[in-house]
Design a protein around this motif. Structure first.
Motif, PDB file in Angstrom:
ATOM      1  N   LEU A 179      43.609  60.161  32.223  1.00  0.00           N
ATOM      2  CA  LEU A 179      43.366  61.410  31.499  1.00  0.00           C
ATOM      3  C   LEU A 179      44.202  61.521  30.227  1.00  0.00           C
ATOM      4  O   LEU A 179      43.981  62.425  29.422  1.00  0.00           O
ATOM      5  CB  LEU A 179      43.670  62.606  32.410  1.00  0.00           C
ATOM      6  N   ASN A 180      45.197  60.627  30.100  1.00  0.00           N
ATOM      7  CA  ASN A 180      46.116  60.640  28.958  1.00  0.00           C
ATOM      8  C   ASN A 180      46.837  61.978  28.845  1.00  0.00           C
ATOM      9  O   ASN A 180      46.912  62.592  27.773  1.00  0.00           O
ATOM     10  CB  ASN A 180      45.380  60.323  27.657  1.00  0.00           C
ATOM     11  N   VAL A 181      47.383  62.414  29.982  1.00  0.00           N
ATOM     12  CA  VAL A 181      48.157  63.654  30.023  1.00  0.00           C
ATOM     13  C   VAL A 181      49.454  63.403  30.786  1.00  0.00           C
ATOM     14  O   VAL A 181      49.544  62.452  31.581  1.00  0.00           O
ATOM     15  CB  VAL A 181      47.371  64.795  30.717  1.00  0.00           C
ATOM     16  N   PRO A 182      50.480  64.217  30.570  1.00  0.00           N
ATOM     17  CA  PRO A 182      51.669  64.118  31.419  1.00  0.00           C
ATOM     18  C   PRO A 182      51.283  64.376  32.870  1.00  0.00           C
ATOM     19  O   PRO A 182      50.435  65.235  33.156  1.00  0.00           O
ATOM     20  CB  PRO A 182      52.586  65.223  30.885  1.00  0.00           C
ATOM     21  N   VAL A 183      51.901  63.657  33.789  1.00  0.00           N
ATOM     22  CA  VAL A 183      51.521  63.804  35.189  1.00  0.00           C
ATOM     23  C   VAL A 183      51.730  65.230  35.684  1.00  0.00           C
ATOM     24  O   VAL A 183      51.004  65.710  36.562  1.00  0.00           O
ATOM     25  CB  VAL A 183      52.279  62.776  36.065  1.00  0.00           C
ATOM     26  N   SER A 184      52.687  65.933  35.105  1.00  0.00           N
ATOM     27  CA  SER A 184      52.941  67.315  35.531  1.00  0.00           C
ATOM     28  C   SER A 184      51.770  68.242  35.210  1.00  0.00           C
ATOM     29  O   SER A 184      51.629  69.293  35.844  1.00  0.00           O
ATOM     30  CB  SER A 184      54.221  67.846  34.888  1.00  0.00           C
ATOM     31  N   ASP A 185      50.918  67.861  34.249  1.00  0.00           N
ATOM     32  CA  ASP A 185      49.724  68.662  33.979  1.00  0.00           C
ATOM     33  C   ASP A 185      48.777  68.655  35.174  1.00  0.00           C
ATOM     34  O   ASP A 185      47.985  69.592  35.353  1.00  0.00           O
ATOM     35  CB  ASP A 185      48.977  68.117  32.751  1.00  0.00           C
ATOM     36  N   ILE A 186      48.854  67.615  35.969  1.00  0.00           N
ATOM     37  CA  ILE A 186      48.056  67.515  37.194  1.00  0.00           C
ATOM     38  C   ILE A 186      48.776  68.169  38.359  1.00  0.00           C
ATOM     39  O   ILE A 186      48.217  68.996  39.080  1.00  0.00           O
ATOM     40  CB  ILE A 186      47.763  66.034  37.521  1.00  0.00           C
ATOM     41  N   THR A 187      50.033  67.804  38.558  1.00  0.00           N
ATOM     42  CA  THR A 187      50.741  68.167  39.783  1.00  0.00           C
ATOM     43  C   THR A 187      51.201  69.615  39.821  1.00  0.00           C
ATOM     44  O   THR A 187      51.444  70.157  40.910  1.00  0.00           O
ATOM     45  CB  THR A 187      51.956  67.239  39.974  1.00  0.00           C
ATOM     46  N   ARG A 188      51.304  70.265  38.663  1.00  0.00           N
ATOM     47  CA  ARG A 188      51.833  71.638  38.643  1.00  0.00           C
ATOM     48  C   ARG A 188      50.964  72.633  39.398  1.00  0.00           C
ATOM     49  O   ARG A 188      51.421  73.723  39.741  1.00  0.00           O
ATOM     50  CB  ARG A 188      52.017  72.115  37.202  1.00  0.00           C
ATOM     51  N   HIS A 189      49.741  72.265  39.677  1.00  0.00           N
ATOM     52  CA  HIS A 189      48.821  73.164  40.369  1.00  0.00           C
ATOM     53  C   HIS A 189      49.024  73.166  41.886  1.00  0.00           C
ATOM     54  O   HIS A 189      48.435  73.995  42.581  1.00  0.00           O
ATOM     55  CB  HIS A 189      47.376  72.768  40.068  1.00  0.00           C
ATOM     56  N   PHE A 190      49.845  72.255  42.402  1.00  0.00           N
ATOM     57  CA  PHE A 190      49.941  72.060  43.847  1.00  0.00           C
ATOM     58  C   PHE A 190      51.247  72.612  44.406  1.00  0.00           C
ATOM     59  O   PHE A 190      52.240  72.777  43.693  1.00  0.00           O
ATOM     60  CB  PHE A 190      49.821  70.569  44.172  1.00  0.00           C
ATOM     61  N   ASP A 191      51.229  72.890  45.709  1.00  0.00           N
ATOM     62  CA  ASP A 191      52.438  73.326  46.410  1.00  0.00           C
ATOM     63  C   ASP A 191      53.282  72.145  46.876  1.00  0.00           C
ATOM     64  O   ASP A 191      54.487  72.288  47.086  1.00  0.00           O
ATOM     65  CB  ASP A 191      52.053  74.201  47.609  1.00  0.00           C
ATOM     66  N   SER A 192      52.648  70.996  47.062  1.00  0.00           N
ATOM     67  CA  SER A 192      53.355  69.781  47.439  1.00  0.00           C
ATOM     68  C   SER A 192      52.546  68.594  46.953  1.00  0.00           C
ATOM     69  O   SER A 192      51.325  68.662  46.820  1.00  0.00           O
ATOM     70  CB  SER A 192      53.566  69.700  48.956  1.00  0.00           C
ATOM     71  N   VAL A 193      53.257  67.497  46.670  1.00  0.00           N
ATOM     72  CA  VAL A 193      52.611  66.276  46.186  1.00  0.00           C
ATOM     73  C   VAL A 193      53.274  65.077  46.838  1.00  0.00           C
ATOM     74  O   VAL A 193      54.508  64.997  46.929  1.00  0.00           O
ATOM     75  CB  VAL A 193      52.715  66.140  44.649  1.00  0.00           C
ATOM     76  N   SER A 194      52.450  64.139  47.283  1.00  0.00           N
ATOM     77  CA  SER A 194      52.921  62.854  47.789  1.00  0.00           C
ATOM     78  C   SER A 194      52.673  61.800  46.720  1.00  0.00           C
ATOM     79  O   SER A 194      51.539  61.626  46.268  1.00  0.00           O
ATOM     80  CB  SER A 194      52.162  62.489  49.075  1.00  0.00           C
ATOM     81  N   LEU A 195      53.722  61.109  46.290  1.00  0.00           N
ATOM     82  CA  LEU A 195      53.624  60.068  45.267  1.00  0.00           C
ATOM     83  C   LEU A 195      54.077  58.743  45.856  1.00  0.00           C
ATOM     84  O   LEU A 195      55.209  58.613  46.322  1.00  0.00           O
ATOM     85  CB  LEU A 195      54.500  60.420  44.060  1.00  0.00           C
ATOM     86  N   CYS A 196      53.204  57.748  45.813  1.00  0.00           N
ATOM     87  CA  CYS A 196      53.545  56.419  46.327  1.00  0.00           C
ATOM     88  C   CYS A 196      54.172  55.581  45.222  1.00  0.00           C
ATOM     89  O   CYS A 196      53.656  55.537  44.106  1.00  0.00           O
ATOM     90  CB  CYS A 196      52.302  55.733  46.883  1.00  0.00           C
ATOM     91  N   LEU A 197      55.264  54.911  45.536  1.00  0.00           N
ATOM     92  CA  LEU A 197      55.965  54.079  44.563  1.00  0.00           C
ATOM     93  C   LEU A 197      55.526  52.618  44.623  1.00  0.00           C
ATOM     94  O   LEU A 197      55.822  51.847  43.712  1.00  0.00           O
ATOM     95  CB  LEU A 197      57.480  54.171  44.793  1.00  0.00           C
ATOM     96  N   SER A 198      54.833  52.231  45.691  1.00  0.00           N
ATOM     97  CA  SER A 198      54.449  50.834  45.879  1.00  0.00           C
ATOM     98  C   SER A 198      52.985  50.582  45.582  1.00  0.00           C
ATOM     99  O   SER A 198      52.506  49.462  45.743  1.00  0.00           O
ATOM    100  CB  SER A 198      54.759  50.395  47.318  1.00  0.00           C
ATOM    101  N   LYS A 199      52.244  51.586  45.134  1.00  0.00           N
ATOM    102  CA  LYS A 199      50.848  51.418  44.737  1.00  0.00           C
ATOM    103  C   LYS A 199      50.758  51.571  43.229  1.00  0.00           C
ATOM    104  O   LYS A 199      50.904  52.663  42.698  1.00  0.00           O
ATOM    105  CB  LYS A 199      49.961  52.457  45.441  1.00  0.00           C
ATOM    106  N   GLY A 200      50.557  50.486  42.541  1.00  0.00           N
ATOM    107  CA  GLY A 200      50.431  50.541  41.097  1.00  0.00           C
ATOM    108  C   GLY A 200      51.751  50.516  40.362  1.00  0.00           C
ATOM    109  O   GLY A 200      51.890  49.843  39.343  1.00  0.00           O
ATOM    110  N   LEU A 201      52.755  51.228  40.854  1.00  0.00           N
ATOM    111  CA  LEU A 201      54.027  51.329  40.146  1.00  0.00           C
ATOM    112  C   LEU A 201      54.941  50.134  40.398  1.00  0.00           C
ATOM    113  O   LEU A 201      55.857  49.891  39.622  1.00  0.00           O
ATOM    114  CB  LEU A 201      54.738  52.634  40.511  1.00  0.00           C
ATOM    115  N   GLY A 202      54.727  49.415  41.498  1.00  0.00           N
ATOM    116  CA  GLY A 202      55.406  48.136  41.666  1.00  0.00           C
ATOM    117  C   GLY A 202      56.608  48.075  42.575  1.00  0.00           C
ATOM    118  O   GLY A 202      57.233  47.021  42.696  1.00  0.00           O
ATOM    119  N   ALA A 203      56.992  49.170  43.224  1.00  0.00           N
ATOM    120  CA  ALA A 203      58.107  49.111  44.164  1.00  0.00           C
ATOM    121  C   ALA A 203      57.669  48.390  45.446  1.00  0.00           C
ATOM    122  O   ALA A 203      56.489  48.384  45.788  1.00  0.00           O
ATOM    123  CB  ALA A 203      58.613  50.507  44.494  1.00  0.00           C
TER     124      ALA A 203
END
Length: 337
Positions: A179-203
């Motif tokens: 979407l070419n937006v800061p991730v907070s533009d997506i996540t700010r709408h939620f009460d909780s968010v699960s973010l995986c560090l080993s999918k795509g990001l490389g951990a």
């Protein structure tokens, strides 16, 4: 040359990440004393726009802890059809939290907010609704992205109905890149968010659950109940910090390569829904999928056969253009007679 396109979880730590792991200051995280874990939790929460975060071994754990905190036994969780929290989390919402899913239609992984509202149950003769949970990107739909207006609509439904809204954001960084937006533009709408560090990001391992301080305090107890208390976990958190800081900038290249692979498959006669190729995944219709995937693996290209006639390819940062060209050469070769 081995080209592993089974998942974006197959990446291995590079030299910089390994060095960060070796040099990480550590302590006992069960006592809240691991400085690297604390730094990761704080940084993830700040990036996503929340007060606090909690590091856990997996995305399944972060999702299921969130469900446990948000719901009471006997309630329903509204989810889009094909949601990971149902399809690949082993019935954990029922086993651990005593809740059940209620599915809503979600073309390309995108539910209509009106359908979310219509799925809410209030009657004493039915299981009441306790939570709305969305997924972004939607894995089973092909790594598809929730439009911002749909997310805002879901937030309005949740607020007006007095329900919490959770995001399985395992690959939400991919969504932000698309979407070419800061991730907070997506996540700010939620009460909780699960973010995986080993999918795509490389951990190599780990997810972070973020929310309010009160929510994370409650989540801490459920993490302990699930056996998620790790001791000197800073060696893992250090890898997570590198992934969080360096991983997002590479995702656009993964998306570009996924589109190139998808186009090549279509040109070779395979059926691919190009509308679903929005991030780093490609689902292709491949007759006798298991046999074909086995043949490709013998030639050094690995992909997941998901059913009799479906194969998933996932691009990640350790796939180069040279490797992509080799994968295209192998998977588009004529089928032997």
């Amino acid at each position: 040359m081995i080209v592993d396109l089974r998942s974006d979880t197959v990446t291995v730590p590079d030299e910089a990440m390994r060095r960060a792991m070796i040099e990480a200051p550590v302590g006992d995280d069960v006592y809240g004393e691991d400085p690297s874990v604390n730094e990761l939790q704080q940084e993830a929460a700040r990036l996503l726009g929340f007060e606090a975060g909690l590091f856990m071994p997996s995305g399944t754990m972060t999702n299921q802890v969130a469900i446990a905190v948000h719901t009471r036994r006997g309630e329903e969780v509204i989810v889009p059809e094909g949601a990971h929290v149902y399809e690949w989390e082993l019935g954990m919402m029922a086993t651990f939290s005593g809740v059940v899913p209620r599915f809503v239609h979600a073309p390309l992984g995108v539910p209509d907010p009106a359908d979310l509202r219509a799925a809410i149950r209030r009657s004493i003769h039915q299981s009441p609704t306790g939570l709305i949970s969305l997924e972004n990107t939607h894995n089973k739909a092909g790594g598809t992205v929730l439009p911002l207006d749909v997310i805002a609509g879901a937030r309005e439904v949740a607020t007006s109905e007095g329900l919490p809204l959770h995001l399985d954001g395992a690959r939400v960084m991919n969504a932000a890149a698309a979407l070419n937006v800061p991730v907070s533009d997506i996540t700010r709408h939620f009460d909780s968010v699960s973010l995986c560090l080993s999918k795509g990001l490389g951990a190599p391992v780990g997810s972070v659950l973020v929310g309010s301080k009160k929510f994370v305090g409650q989540a801490h107890r459920y993490r302990k109940m699930m056996g998620g208390g790790m001791r000197q976990a800073g060696v893992l958190a250090a890898a997570g910090l590198v992934a969080l800081r360096d991983g997002p900038k590479r995702l656009g290249e993964d998306h570009r390569r996924a589109r190139a692979l998808a186009s090549s498959l279509v040109n070779a006669g395979y059926a691919v829904d190009l509308a679903s190729v929005q991030t780093n995944m490609v689902y292709a219709t491949v007759p006798d999928a298991a046999r074909r995937a086995s043949e490709w693996a013998e030639r050094g290209v690995k992909a997941n056969a998901l059913s009799e006639n479906s194969v998933r390819f996932v691009l990640h940062h350790q796939i180069t253009d040279e490797m992509l060209a080799r994968a295209i050469e192998v998977v588009t070769a004529p089928v032997p007679a």
